[in-house]
Write a protein that holds these residues in place. Sequence first.
Motif, PDB file in Angstrom:
ATOM      1  N   MET A 189      37.388  39.756  26.819  1.00 44.60           N
ATOM      2  CA  MET A 189      36.729  38.481  27.111  1.00 44.60           C
ATOM      3  C   MET A 189      37.183  37.949  28.481  1.00 44.60           C
ATOM      4  SD  MET A 189      36.480  35.088  24.787  1.00 44.60           S
ATOM      5  CE  MET A 189      35.691  35.788  23.369  1.00 44.60           C
ATOM      6  N   THR A 190      38.495  38.101  28.771  1.00 45.64           N
ATOM      7  CA  THR A 190      39.043  37.654  30.046  1.00 45.64           C
ATOM      8  C   THR A 190      38.388  38.408  31.194  1.00 45.64           C
ATOM      9  OG1 THR A 190      41.120  37.292  28.929  1.00 45.64           O
ATOM     10  CG2 THR A 190      41.186  37.304  31.326  1.00 45.64           C
ATOM     11  N   ASP A 191      38.155  39.661  30.983  1.00 43.47           N
ATOM     12  CA  ASP A 191      37.556  40.513  31.990  1.00 43.47           C
ATOM     13  C   ASP A 191      36.159  40.018  32.375  1.00 43.47           C
ATOM     14  OD1 ASP A 191      37.401  42.819  33.624  1.00 43.47           O
ATOM     15  OD2 ASP A 191      36.026  43.682  32.148  1.00 43.47           O
ATOM     16  N   PHE A 192      35.409  39.531  31.380  1.00 42.02           N
ATOM     17  CA  PHE A 192      34.065  39.008  31.623  1.00 42.02           C
ATOM     18  C   PHE A 192      34.121  37.849  32.635  1.00 42.02           C
ATOM     19  CE2 PHE A 192      30.899  35.754  30.717  1.00 42.02           C
ATOM     20  CZ  PHE A 192      29.708  36.474  30.792  1.00 42.02           C
ATOM     21  N   TYR A 193      35.040  36.925  32.385  1.00 42.73           N
ATOM     22  CA  TYR A 193      35.135  35.758  33.283  1.00 42.73           C
ATOM     23  C   TYR A 193      35.613  36.158  34.676  1.00 42.73           C
ATOM     24  CZ  TYR A 193      34.734  33.311  28.849  1.00 42.73           C
ATOM     25  OH  TYR A 193      34.287  32.879  27.639  1.00 42.73           O
ATOM     26  N   ALA A 244      28.273  36.892  21.151  1.00 39.07           N
ATOM     27  CA  ALA A 244      28.060  35.731  22.030  1.00 39.07           C
ATOM     28  C   ALA A 244      28.264  36.121  23.491  1.00 39.07           C
ATOM     29  CB  ALA A 244      29.008  34.612  21.645  1.00 39.07           C
ATOM     30  N   LEU A 245      29.279  36.948  23.705  1.00 39.95           N
ATOM     31  CA  LEU A 245      29.581  37.402  25.059  1.00 39.95           C
ATOM     32  C   LEU A 245      28.482  38.314  25.599  1.00 39.95           C
ATOM     33  CD1 LEU A 245      31.969  36.670  26.753  1.00 39.95           C
ATOM     34  CD2 LEU A 245      33.137  38.723  25.979  1.00 39.95           C
ATOM     35  N   ALA A 246      28.017  39.182  24.721  1.00 42.16           N
ATOM     36  CA  ALA A 246      26.956  40.108  25.122  1.00 42.16           C
ATOM     37  C   ALA A 246      25.679  39.345  25.460  1.00 42.16           C
ATOM     38  CB  ALA A 246      26.704  41.118  23.996  1.00 42.16           C
ATOM     39  N   ALA A 247      25.464  38.232  24.738  1.00 41.54           N
ATOM     40  CA  ALA A 247      24.247  37.439  24.957  1.00 41.54           C
ATOM     41  C   ALA A 247      24.257  36.716  26.300  1.00 41.54           C
ATOM     42  CB  ALA A 247      24.074  36.423  23.828  1.00 41.54           C
ATOM     43  N   ASP A 299      24.667  40.051  32.175  1.00 44.36           N
ATOM     44  CA  ASP A 299      25.493  40.768  33.145  1.00 44.36           C
ATOM     45  C   ASP A 299      26.381  39.783  33.931  1.00 44.36           C
ATOM     46  OD1 ASP A 299      26.535  42.578  34.950  1.00 44.36           O
ATOM     47  OD2 ASP A 299      24.768  42.496  36.261  1.00 44.36           O
ATOM     48  N   PRO A 300      27.725  39.952  33.824  1.00 39.52           N
ATOM     49  CA  PRO A 300      28.608  38.981  34.504  1.00 39.52           C
ATOM     50  C   PRO A 300      28.416  38.946  36.018  1.00 39.52           C
ATOM     51  CG  PRO A 300      29.870  40.827  33.580  1.00 39.52           C
ATOM     52  CD  PRO A 300      28.477  40.945  33.050  1.00 39.52           C
ATOM     53  N   GLY A 317      27.458  35.702  38.141  1.00 42.65           N
ATOM     54  CA  GLY A 317      28.305  35.298  39.278  1.00 42.65           C
ATOM     55  C   GLY A 317      27.488  35.127  40.542  1.00 42.65           C
ATOM     56  N   ARG A 318      26.553  36.066  40.804  1.00 38.84           N
ATOM     57  CA  ARG A 318      25.729  35.970  42.020  1.00 38.84           C
ATOM     58  C   ARG A 318      24.837  34.728  41.961  1.00 38.84           C
ATOM     59  NH1 ARG A 318      25.778  41.661  41.594  1.00 38.84           N
ATOM     60  NH2 ARG A 318      23.868  41.699  40.353  1.00 38.84           N
ATOM     61  N   GLY A 319      24.337  34.438  40.772  1.00 39.74           N
ATOM     62  CA  GLY A 319      23.491  33.246  40.605  1.00 39.74           C
ATOM     63  C   GLY A 319      24.277  31.973  40.873  1.00 39.74           C
ATOM     64  N   LEU A 320      25.479  31.942  40.333  1.00 36.68           N
ATOM     65  CA  LEU A 320      26.326  30.742  40.551  1.00 36.68           C
ATOM     66  C   LEU A 320      26.746  30.610  42.013  1.00 36.68           C
ATOM     67  CD1 LEU A 320      28.599  30.950  37.387  1.00 36.68           C
ATOM     68  CD2 LEU A 320      27.037  29.086  37.954  1.00 36.68           C
ATOM     69  N   ALA A 321      26.974  31.775  42.673  1.00 30.83           N
ATOM     70  CA  ALA A 321      27.443  31.752  44.070  1.00 30.83           C
ATOM     71  C   ALA A 321      26.457  31.018  44.972  1.00 30.83           C
ATOM     72  CB  ALA A 321      27.666  33.178  44.560  1.00 30.83           C
TER      73      ALA A 321
END
Lengths: 239, 218
Positions: A1-5, A52-55, A58-59, A63-67
């Motif tokens: 889970m940490t890896d996702f963030y 929930a994480l899978a839903a 793609d991280p 991330g690109r969207g938030l950037a």
Amino acid sequence: MTDFYDRVTAQLRCATAAEKAEIRAELAEHVQDHAEALEEAGCSPEEARERALAAMGDPEEIGRGLARCYTRFWLVLSRLATAGIVLATLSLLLGMSSHGLRVFLDNSTARLTPEYAGFAQKIPEHALVTPLDIRAEAGSDILYIYKVALDPEEGMATVYYCNYDKSPFGKASTVLHNYVEILSGTGERGNGGGGGNSGAVFWWENVPVEPGTDHLRLEYHRFGVDVSLEIPLDWGEDG
Amino acid sequence: MKERKRRRTRKEKALRRLVLAAVLAAACLTVGGVKPLPTQAITVTEELYDVGPTQVVKDLGPIPIEGSGVNRLYLSANEGGILISLPRLSLLRGWRAYGGNSLDCSQPAPLHAATYSVSKDGGESVWYLYGRVDEPEGGTVQADLRYETGAGWVTVETVEIPKAQWVEKDGHWYFAETLPVTENEEGHWLSVWASLLDEEGEPLTAGEWVNGGGTGIG
């Protein structure tokens, strides 16, 4: 889970550490909410968290969207604005204490209650004190004679005057008193003193007087401004 | 799903801070006394010297003393007098009225003159001679820089300010120049004696000892 963030925040090259922490917390809240809903629907806690994480998707894409919302332009602007707020606050505090408010208070004191300004010498107990309200324009300032104390025993009159700007927010002339002359019939000059702040200057001057002298004169002649004032002396019933 | 407060975006935060900074800056300019222009500090100097409203006659530029900060010296005048003002830039306060001096010209005279000095920490200094010529025949202001010995006055240097260096405004001629020396070889301050000469170099006035004032820059 940490890896996702970590994979999400790795895409945020212009985000500050605080912003990355905020984003992590917000994503974690979403995942937590979704996982709790899945648990209520009958999933095990472990399975609910994984689904929930899978839903979330793609991280890297998240991330690109938030950037795109965390561009350098807004960061620089925000920091410049913060610096501006700090400077303006300091300037305002400094300015209000030494300029605007201070000048206004000094000016008001001189206009209304100059005897409380605290720059006058102590008056002898037996002196005859006469409050006065003699004001004259002297350039951009008002020259205000507000009191005369007469000491018949010493043959000395003390004249109290101040100057303040016509505008309640204007600074008082700090040199005006250098050009004020208080004259008596004897022609002698006495000693004087005083002080002041940005908004007003308070001054007193001792003038030797002959018994029975009924007035003194104040003269101010400078920059084409001529002020000549008569200061009445009250010798009391015995005088 | 729980209700959660929406976090502000970076753009929203930046815009809010920008608005707050603008409001505070406006307050500084109105009630805080911050002056973005050096000429605004001249107005304060006018109040301090009670000279009345003046108009700038000459911008004498920055004081030529290293480490004296960002400053400018201005000569301004009205019918009754001359004001020399030294606005100095401060990070928090803008242009401040740092120093100056005034010269009363209300009494008729062919030549009105005064000196103004600026010194840094009591050390390096620069002296100016400034004033007004009201005599139409005037051609040169002459300043003798002297010191006194037991036997009389000794002139160390003579400075001439010809009419070409004067500035005409509202029927008066104004001048302001730096003086090349301020002390003799023994380190004693020199006195300035000013006189007015006509265009042929003949004296129109006798030399008079010029008074002045000064400002120390810390």
